[in-house]
Design a protein around this motif. Structure first.
Motif, PDB file in Angstrom:
ATOM      1  N   GLY A 203       0.810  -1.208   0.000  1.00 42.38           N
ATOM      2  CA  GLY A 203       0.000   0.000   0.000  1.00 42.38           C
ATOM      3  C   GLY A 203       0.844   1.259   0.000  1.00 42.38           C
ATOM      4  N   MET A 204       1.930   1.276   0.777  1.00 41.77           N
ATOM      5  CA  MET A 204       2.806   2.447   0.820  1.00 41.77           C
ATOM      6  C   MET A 204       3.485   2.685  -0.524  1.00 41.77           C
ATOM      7  N   LEU A 205       3.918   1.614  -1.176  1.00 42.91           N
ATOM      8  CA  LEU A 205       4.578   1.760  -2.473  1.00 42.91           C
ATOM      9  C   LEU A 205       3.596   2.230  -3.538  1.00 42.91           C
ATOM     10  N   ASP A 206       2.393   1.665  -3.541  1.00 43.17           N
ATOM     11  CA  ASP A 206       1.401   2.055  -4.548  1.00 43.17           C
ATOM     12  C   ASP A 206       0.951   3.500  -4.366  1.00 43.17           C
ATOM     13  N   LYS A 207       0.891   3.968  -3.119  1.00 40.23           N
ATOM     14  CA  LYS A 207       0.473   5.343  -2.854  1.00 40.23           C
ATOM     15  C   LYS A 207       1.619   6.343  -2.989  1.00 40.23           C
ATOM     16  N   LEU A 305      13.791   6.981  21.253  1.00 42.78           N
ATOM     17  CA  LEU A 305      13.161   5.705  20.935  1.00 42.78           C
ATOM     18  C   LEU A 305      11.680   5.787  21.284  1.00 42.78           C
ATOM     19  N   HIS A 306      10.823   5.542  20.295  1.00 38.74           N
ATOM     20  CA  HIS A 306       9.382   5.661  20.494  1.00 38.74           C
ATOM     21  C   HIS A 306       8.698   4.419  19.948  1.00 38.74           C
ATOM     22  N   VAL A 307       7.604   4.030  20.590  1.00 44.26           N
ATOM     23  CA  VAL A 307       6.856   2.838  20.199  1.00 44.26           C
ATOM     24  C   VAL A 307       5.394   3.219  20.004  1.00 44.26           C
ATOM     25  N   VAL A 308       4.833   2.788  18.889  1.00 44.53           N
ATOM     26  CA  VAL A 308       3.415   2.966  18.584  1.00 44.53           C
ATOM     27  C   VAL A 308       2.830   1.585  18.320  1.00 44.53           C
ATOM     28  N   ARG A 309       1.682   1.295  18.907  1.00 43.79           N
ATOM     29  CA  ARG A 309       1.027   0.007  18.681  1.00 43.79           C
ATOM     30  C   ARG A 309      -0.112   0.189  17.685  1.00 43.79           C
ATOM     31  N   CYS A 310      -0.140  -0.640  16.653  1.00 41.89           N
ATOM     32  CA  CYS A 310      -1.155  -0.537  15.598  1.00 41.89           C
ATOM     33  C   CYS A 310      -1.844  -1.879  15.404  1.00 41.89           C
ATOM     34  N   GLN A 311      -3.113  -1.817  15.037  1.00 37.26           N
ATOM     35  CA  GLN A 311      -3.886  -3.000  14.670  1.00 37.26           C
ATOM     36  C   GLN A 311      -4.461  -2.765  13.278  1.00 37.26           C
ATOM     37  N   PRO A 312      -3.723  -3.141  12.228  1.00 43.49           N
ATOM     38  CA  PRO A 312      -4.196  -2.905  10.860  1.00 43.49           C
ATOM     39  C   PRO A 312      -5.003  -4.085  10.335  1.00 43.49           C
ATOM     40  N   SER A 313      -5.554  -3.913   9.150  1.00 35.01           N
ATOM     41  CA  SER A 313      -6.244  -4.991   8.447  1.00 35.01           C
ATOM     42  C   SER A 313      -5.639  -5.127   7.056  1.00 35.01           C
ATOM     43  N   THR A 314      -5.728  -6.316   6.490  1.00 36.22           N
ATOM     44  CA  THR A 314      -5.059  -6.588   5.216  1.00 36.22           C
ATOM     45  C   THR A 314      -5.569  -5.761   4.035  1.00 36.22           C
ATOM     46  N   PRO A 315      -6.817  -5.249   3.999  1.00 38.53           N
ATOM     47  CA  PRO A 315      -7.199  -4.379   2.873  1.00 38.53           C
ATOM     48  C   PRO A 315      -6.393  -3.091   2.764  1.00 38.53           C
ATOM     49  N   LEU A 316      -5.462  -2.850   3.695  1.00 36.37           N
ATOM     50  CA  LEU A 316      -4.540  -1.728   3.527  1.00 36.37           C
ATOM     51  C   LEU A 316      -3.778  -1.836   2.212  1.00 36.37           C
ATOM     52  N   ILE A 318      -4.799  -2.373  -0.692  1.00 37.46           N
ATOM     53  CA  ILE A 318      -5.473  -1.693  -1.801  1.00 37.46           C
ATOM     54  C   ILE A 318      -6.006  -0.327  -1.382  1.00 37.46           C
ATOM     55  N   GLY A 319      -5.555   0.175  -0.231  1.00 39.39           N
ATOM     56  CA  GLY A 319      -5.971   1.496   0.212  1.00 39.39           C
ATOM     57  C   GLY A 319      -7.352   1.554   0.817  1.00 39.39           C
ATOM     58  N   ILE A 342       1.028   7.350   6.975  1.00 35.34           N
ATOM     59  CA  ILE A 342       1.038   5.995   6.426  1.00 35.34           C
ATOM     60  C   ILE A 342      -0.365   5.409   6.391  1.00 35.34           C
ATOM     61  N   PHE A 343      -1.022   5.368   7.547  1.00 34.42           N
ATOM     62  CA  PHE A 343      -2.266   4.607   7.639  1.00 34.42           C
ATOM     63  C   PHE A 343      -3.476   5.381   7.116  1.00 34.42           C
ATOM     64  N   SER A 344      -3.447   6.707   7.136  1.00 43.85           N
ATOM     65  CA  SER A 344      -4.554   7.457   6.545  1.00 43.85           C
ATOM     66  C   SER A 344      -4.547   7.343   5.030  1.00 43.85           C
ATOM     67  N   ALA A 345      -3.359   7.228   4.441  1.00 41.66           N
ATOM     68  CA  ALA A 345      -3.282   7.053   2.993  1.00 41.66           C
ATOM     69  C   ALA A 345      -3.731   5.669   2.563  1.00 41.66           C
ATOM     70  N   LEU A 346      -3.736   4.706   3.485  1.00 38.28           N
ATOM     71  CA  LEU A 346      -4.088   3.326   3.152  1.00 38.28           C
ATOM     72  C   LEU A 346      -5.495   2.957   3.587  1.00 38.28           C
ATOM     73  N   GLY A 347      -6.264   3.915   4.051  1.00 38.21           N
ATOM     74  CA  GLY A 347      -7.633   3.628   4.460  1.00 38.21           C
ATOM     75  C   GLY A 347      -8.081   4.553   5.567  1.00 38.21           C
ATOM     76  N   MET A 348      -8.669   3.984   6.608  1.00 39.67           N
ATOM     77  CA  MET A 348      -9.197   4.747   7.738  1.00 39.67           C
ATOM     78  C   MET A 348      -8.288   4.555   8.941  1.00 39.67           C
ATOM     79  N   CYS A 349      -8.011   5.640   9.649  1.00 39.51           N
ATOM     80  CA  CYS A 349      -7.052   5.600  10.752  1.00 39.51           C
ATOM     81  C   CYS A 349      -7.623   6.359  11.947  1.00 39.51           C
ATOM     82  N   TYR A 350      -7.578   5.727  13.132  1.00 39.12           N
ATOM     83  CA  TYR A 350      -8.069   6.357  14.353  1.00 39.12           C
ATOM     84  C   TYR A 350      -7.073   6.130  15.484  1.00 39.12           C
TER      85      TYR A 350
END
Length: 471
Positions: A203-207, A305-316, A318-319, A342-350
């Motif tokens: 998704g990142m490469l395509d966008k 050093l920073h850590v962010v926890r994400c729970q994505p889904s595979t439809p990322l 295709i955006g 990153i994640f707003s360009a690949l779909g919905m991000c909260y």
């Protein structure tokens, strides 16, 4: 006035033209020293060739700055890289050589036989050096003076480093964020090459958020490397290489492999700020931060050093994915923008609280699989009623797509749209009654509950196994 030197005049040849947008462009072409008096010494004492270099057609080539946009050109992106400290040079990572940053020279280098032989053999440890200086010496404030300040200011304006484009942010009513540019010069790394990592990277490469040569992935086996190589990304079996060469690192291994992964790392370097994005189900952000900080021999709240926890889904991929993430309250704004980019360009991000992450993983990270199961059941039901498979599958998928778009674009609730689609005494109410009678609603709720509990169970597991990728 005897004993005093007269001020030296700088003669500047200026070319005035207009660009495609109609803006006036004034370019300093060269500077000419005034003719010396008879018997004066030659000013060119260092022996530098004062003539401009020429291309293969015999045309003069004026100095150009390296442009990051060249890295996105298909013919250049697999080998082109900048030279640190020299904005007027470019380097080829395949041939391990440097050259002047001129597009025509890059095209000629791309066509050379040596480059064609070396293409594809990229050395990740190659450190470019500035290209040999040729052509006219660029004037500096210490070497020239002028009695005409306006041309001199225009000339010095061209010699200043180019400013990085500012990030433009626009917020919509649904709290989704879109950005005008990608991640700039930041390099992205993936530890783990499974389906989740591939979905995000694709998704990142395509966008256009990142170019392929700025992405590196590591995994214990080469099983998925062929796909990454086709995309133009760098692959390795060394996790330390990914961390040392990247600013944004995705942790995409199984939760049970986290402790073994961190234990095998060398001490995390402190040369630059890094953001680790954890994709591990059930593992809290605080636990990941503490393990990494212990390996780095620093406290978990250090600014580098920073850590962010994400729970994505595979439809990322295709955006059209969904992602929820949690971050520390003191996360720098620059890293917050990077995650949102990153994640707003690949779909919905909260952005959500850490306490909601397991439930969101059970409902929406696993949700696409639940939807696929429903599409499969809908297709099988149509086939059972005599519809051929080659019609049932695409029509079932289109039914789900249309229903989802109706929910997103109309703003109505699912119950309201269900009532609108149900005619009294018609086929739809009969089918809905059968779903309720067979427990469809409670089956879906039970699936979300089971997935959430499994996420929490994975977070509690202390077993240390091999670091197989997610998916």
């Amino acid at each position: 006035m005897s004993g005093l030197e007269e001020p030296t005049e700088l003669l500047v040849q200026v070319q005035k033209s207009s660009n495609r947008q109609g803006e006036t462009v004034i370019q300093v072409m060269r500077h000419v020293d005034p003719p010396s008096s008879p018997g004066a010494e030659d000013d060119n004492e260092d022996g530098v060739d004062d003539s401009l270099p020429m291309d293969s057609s015999g045309k003069k080539m004026y100095p150009q700055r390296y442009r990051t946009a060249w890295e996105e050109v298909p013919a250049f992106r697999d080998w082109l890289m900048p030279v640190p400290g020299d904005p007027f040079s470019a380097a080829c990572a395949s041939c391990e050589t440097s050259m002047k940053a001129h597009r025509q020279l890059l095209v000629e280098h791309c066509k050379s036989k040596k480059h064609q032989r070396q293409l594809g053999h990229r050395n990740p440890d190659f450190t470019p050096v500035p290209a040999a200086r040729r052509g006219r010496k660029r004037p500096t404030p210490s070497s020239v003076t002028t009695s005409s300040p306006a041309p001199f200011r225009r000339m010095m304006k061209q010699l200043r480093p180019e400013r990085e484009p500012e990030l433009e942010v626009s917020y919509s009513d649904t709290s989704r964020v879109t950005y005008a540019i990608g991640l700039g010069a930041q390099r992205v790394g993936f530890i783990g090459s499974g389906s989740v990592a591939r979905s995000i990277a694709k998704g990142m490469l395509d966008k256009g958020l990142v170019v392929p040569n700025k992405v590196m992935v590591s995994a214990p086996s080469d099983r998925n490397f062929e796909t990454w190589r086709k995309w133009g990304c760098r692959v390795t079996n060394c996790n330390d290489s990914v961390i040392s060469s990247s600013e944004i690192i995705f942790l995409a291994v199984k939760p049970s492999a986290l402790e073994a992964l961190v234990a095998d790392l060398s001490v995390i370097p402190e040369d630059k700020s890094r953001c680790f994005i954890s994709l591990l189900s059930g593992v809290t952000r605080e636990r990941v931060a503490s393990l990494l900080a212990a390996r780095r021999q620093l406290q978990a709240d250090m600014a580098e050093l920073h850590v962010v926890r994400c729970q994505p889904s595979t439809p990322l991929m295709i955006g059209e994915g969904s992602c929820s993430y949690s971050a520390a309250p003191d996360l720098p704004h620059s890293w917050l923008l990077a995650v949102e980019t990153i994640f707003s360009a690949l779909g919905m991000c909260y952005k959500v609280e850490e306490s909601l992450m397991d439930a969101l993983a059970g409902a929406f990270s696993s949700g696409p699989a639940f939807a696929y199961a429903f599409v499969e059941a809908l297709s099988a039901g149509a086939v059972n009623m005599g519809v051929p498979w080659h019609l049932a599958r695409p029509m079932a998928a289109q039914t789900m797509l249309g229903a989802a778009r109706m929910l997103m674009e109309t703003g109505s609730t699912a119950a309201e749209l269900r009532d609108e689609a149900s005619s009294p005494g018609g086929t739809t109410p009969a089918g809905l009654m059968a779903l309720e009678k067979n427990g469809m609603r409670f089956a879906v709720m039970a699936a979300v509950q089971a997935a959430t509990e499994r996420a929490r169970e994975l977070g509690r597991e202390a077993s240390v196994a091999s670091g197989d990728p997610i998916g």
